[in-house]
Structures are given as structure tokens and as C-alpha cells.
Design an enzyme around this catalytic site. Structure first.
Site, short mmCIF file in Angstrom:
data_model
loop_
_atom_site.label_atom_id
_atom_site.label_comp_id
_atom_site.label_asym_id
_atom_site.label_seq_id
_atom_site.Cartn_x
_atom_site.Cartn_y
_atom_site.Cartn_z
N SER A 35 49.76 55.71 50.32
CA SER A 35 48.47 56.25 50.79
C SER A 35 48.65 57.20 51.95
O SER A 35 49.28 56.86 52.94
CB SER A 35 47.57 55.14 51.32
N MET A 215 48.80 46.43 50.96
CA MET A 215 48.30 46.06 49.62
C MET A 215 49.15 46.59 48.48
O MET A 215 48.69 46.65 47.33
CB MET A 215 46.87 46.60 49.44
N SER A 216 50.38 47.01 48.76
CA SER A 216 51.20 47.59 47.68
C SER A 216 52.64 47.10 47.79
O SER A 216 52.91 46.05 48.38
CB SER A 216 51.16 49.13 47.79
N1 HPA Z 1 45.54 45.99 55.83
C1 HPA Z 1 45.98 46.09 54.55
N2 HPA Z 1 46.43 47.22 54.04
C2 HPA Z 1 46.46 48.30 54.82
C3 HPA Z 1 46.03 48.27 56.16
C4 HPA Z 1 45.54 47.04 56.69
O1 HPA Z 1 45.14 46.93 57.86
N3 HPA Z 1 46.20 49.52 56.66
C5 HPA Z 1 46.72 50.27 55.66
N4 HPA Z 1 46.89 49.54 54.55
#
Ligand code: HPA
Length: 282
Positions: A35, A215-216
Site C-alpha cells: 500500500s 493486514m498483508s
Molecule cells: N493496522 C493494520 N494495518 C495497517 C496499519 C495499522 O495501523 N497501518 C497500515 N497498515
């Protein structure tokens, strides 16, 4: 099997043939851009783009900022398969889809998978803008990317005692030192998303040993290890995890921060890839 029961998933062999034929190179490194890190794709020389939407059985990616395409080209002269965008379980896709890009990379010939991602920082020194070398992970997403019959060439019960390659981590640290980019090691805590965590969940993550949360990455690491690939992963801290910063966490801000911090990671990777190639890793 009745026609209605047949589920069409990504057709890995066909996808790999398309990427190899159109790309015209044989990259042994597959680099995944997370991301807000898609600007790293600008560093690929002579890039040939193969969009996910053209690959047999691939769905388009749904997350804003995840373009969803493979690029075949060179970074610092080293042939690479670069992946801009990835699939996450939170998009509602199955294990076969989350795992597909890694399997395509392997089928194209990549022996090494280098992953990048955006994370929330939990450990005090991992402030927004820091880059962390992932040296272990905790899988708290409660989803198994290897669910279903074992895929061709993958182990049913892969060993996870050293998921991140120790020698590649040393090469990464040497490249970071030379580029003057601070890089510390830490543990990635994987959550399913798409909601960000609560402060209590972040305290629980810290208590389990997680230094960052994201989350990845973890599903991809598991699939890569099951298929015998070497793995290296970098996290870019885009925000303080919930309850540790100034206020609410906003996806737009996360993306914007990733873009800035991605610059340093790009410099690091440009130094790292030739070292990997020189050591027979790329
Ligand atoms: N939590 C989970 N995933 C993320 C975060 C977070 O604070 N920041 C960027 N990806």
C-alpha cells in the site's frame, strides 16, 4: 463434478506463460509493492506491464491504491518481476486468489520473494517513516492460505522455524548501512482487517510480541515457504498503531505516508538487488 459446482480460480500455469512471454526476461526475484509503495514501480527499467485483469482467473483488485499488475523489467540492472498491488482476505476472496500472485512468480522462475508492506508501529522506536526488516511474524489473521488440497510443488506441512532468510536479512542490513538508511529488525503481527485495530487489540498484539501490525504479507510468506522459496520482507511504518498516536487512523493518510517513506525503501532496494545477484540470489 457438476458444471455448477466447478469453481474457476486463477490458472497459474497459463498466467505464468503470459507473464514470461510478454516480459521476455527470466527474473529470479519477485518483488511485491505494498500500500502506498507503488511509486517504487517507477524504478523498473524497461517495464513490461501485465495487468491482473488480463490474467486467466484473476479478479481485479478492489482496494484503492492497489493497481494490480505485474511488471517485468530491471532494477539496478537486475531482472525482476515486480508486483504492484496484491490480494487480501479482507477483499472477500479465497485462499487460492490470495496465494495466486506468489504462485505465478514461482512458476515464472522466482526463487526469492521480497515483500513490502505498510504497517502501524507498536514498538516505541518504530515511529511513522521507519523501515523495519521483518525477522519473524505472528499469524493472527486466523485464515489459512494453504487451505484446500496441497498445490503442485508445495508442502502440506511447511516448516516455519526460519520463514525469513537469515542471509538475505544480512545483505539487506549491509545495503541499508551503505545507503545510510536506518533499518531495525522486528516481528510483524498479521491481522485480517479491513478495520484497523482497537487500542485494546494493540495492547494484546504488543503482549504477544508484535512490533508492528499489518493486514498483508503473512499469507504470501506461508505460500512461498510451502513452495520452497526464500523470503525477505520490509515494513514501512505509516502510522502509530491505534491508541498510540494522536487520533484516528485514516486510510488516505496511511497511503500518503507510505508514498513518502517508500522513497528510502526504493534506494535500499536499488542497493540490495545487485548484492543479491552478486551472491547468486537474483
Ligand atoms: N493496522 C493494520 N494495518 C495497517 C496499519 C495499522 O495501523 N497501518 C497500515 N497498515
Amino acid at each position: 463434478m457438476a458444471e455448477r459446482d466447478r469453481v474457476e480460480g486463477p490458472r497459474i500455469g497459463e498466467c505464468a506463460r503470459m507473464v514470461a512471454e510478454e516480459g521476455g526476461l527470466r527474473p529470479s526475484v519477485h518483488l511485491v509493492l505494498g500500500s502506498g509503495l507503488a511509486t517504487l514501480a517507477d524504478r523498473v527499467e524497461g517495464a513490461v506491464h501485465v495487468h491482473f485483469s488480463r490474467l486467466p482467473g484473476f479478479p481485479g483488485t478492489s482496494v484503492e491504491g492497489h493497481e494490480g499488475c505485474f511488471l517485468v523489467g530491471r532494477i539496478a540492472g537486475v531482472p525482476v518481476l515486480v508486483q504492484s498491488g496484491r490480494f487480501h482476505f479482507y477483499e472477500g476472496v479465497g485462499a487460492d486468489v490470495v496465494a495466486a500472485p506468489v504462485r505465478v512468480g514461482r512458476a515464472v522462475g522466482a526463487e526469492t520473494l521480497v515483500l513490502t508492506n505498510a504497517v502501524g508501529g507498536i514498538r516505541r522506536d518504530l515511529a511513522p517513516g521507519s523501515i523495519m526488516l521483518v525477522d519473524d511474524h505472528i499469524s493472527l489473521g486466523f485464515r489459512a492460505p494453504l487451505a484446500g488440497p496441497a498445490a503442485d510443488g508445495e508442502e502440506r506441512f511447511p516448516d516455519m522455524s526460519a520463514p525469513y532468510d537469515p542471509w538475505l536479512m544480512e545483505l539487506a542490513e549491509a545495503a541499508a548501512l551503505q545507503a545510510g538508511i536506518p533499518l531495525s529488525r522486528g516481528t510483524y503481527g498479521w491481522v485480517g482487517g479491513p478495520n484497523f485495530e482497537t487500542p485494546a487489540e494493540v495492547r494484546a498484539l504488543r503482549a504477544t510480541g508484535a512490533d508492528v501490525v499489518g493486514m498483508s504479507t503473512v499469507p504470501e510468506v506461508i505460500v512461498a515457504r510451502a513452495g520452497g522459496q526464500r523470503v525477505l520482507a520490509f515494513s514501512v511504518v505509516t502510522n502509530a498503531a491505534a491508541g498510540l498516536g494522536d487520533g484516528a487512523i485514516d486510510h488516505e493518510e496511511v497511503m500518503a505516508y507510505g508514498e513518502g517513506a517508500g522513497e528510502g525503501l526504493g534506494v535500499l532496494l536499488e542497493g540490495l538487488l545487485p548484492r543479491m545477484a552478486g551472491d547468486g540470489y537474483g
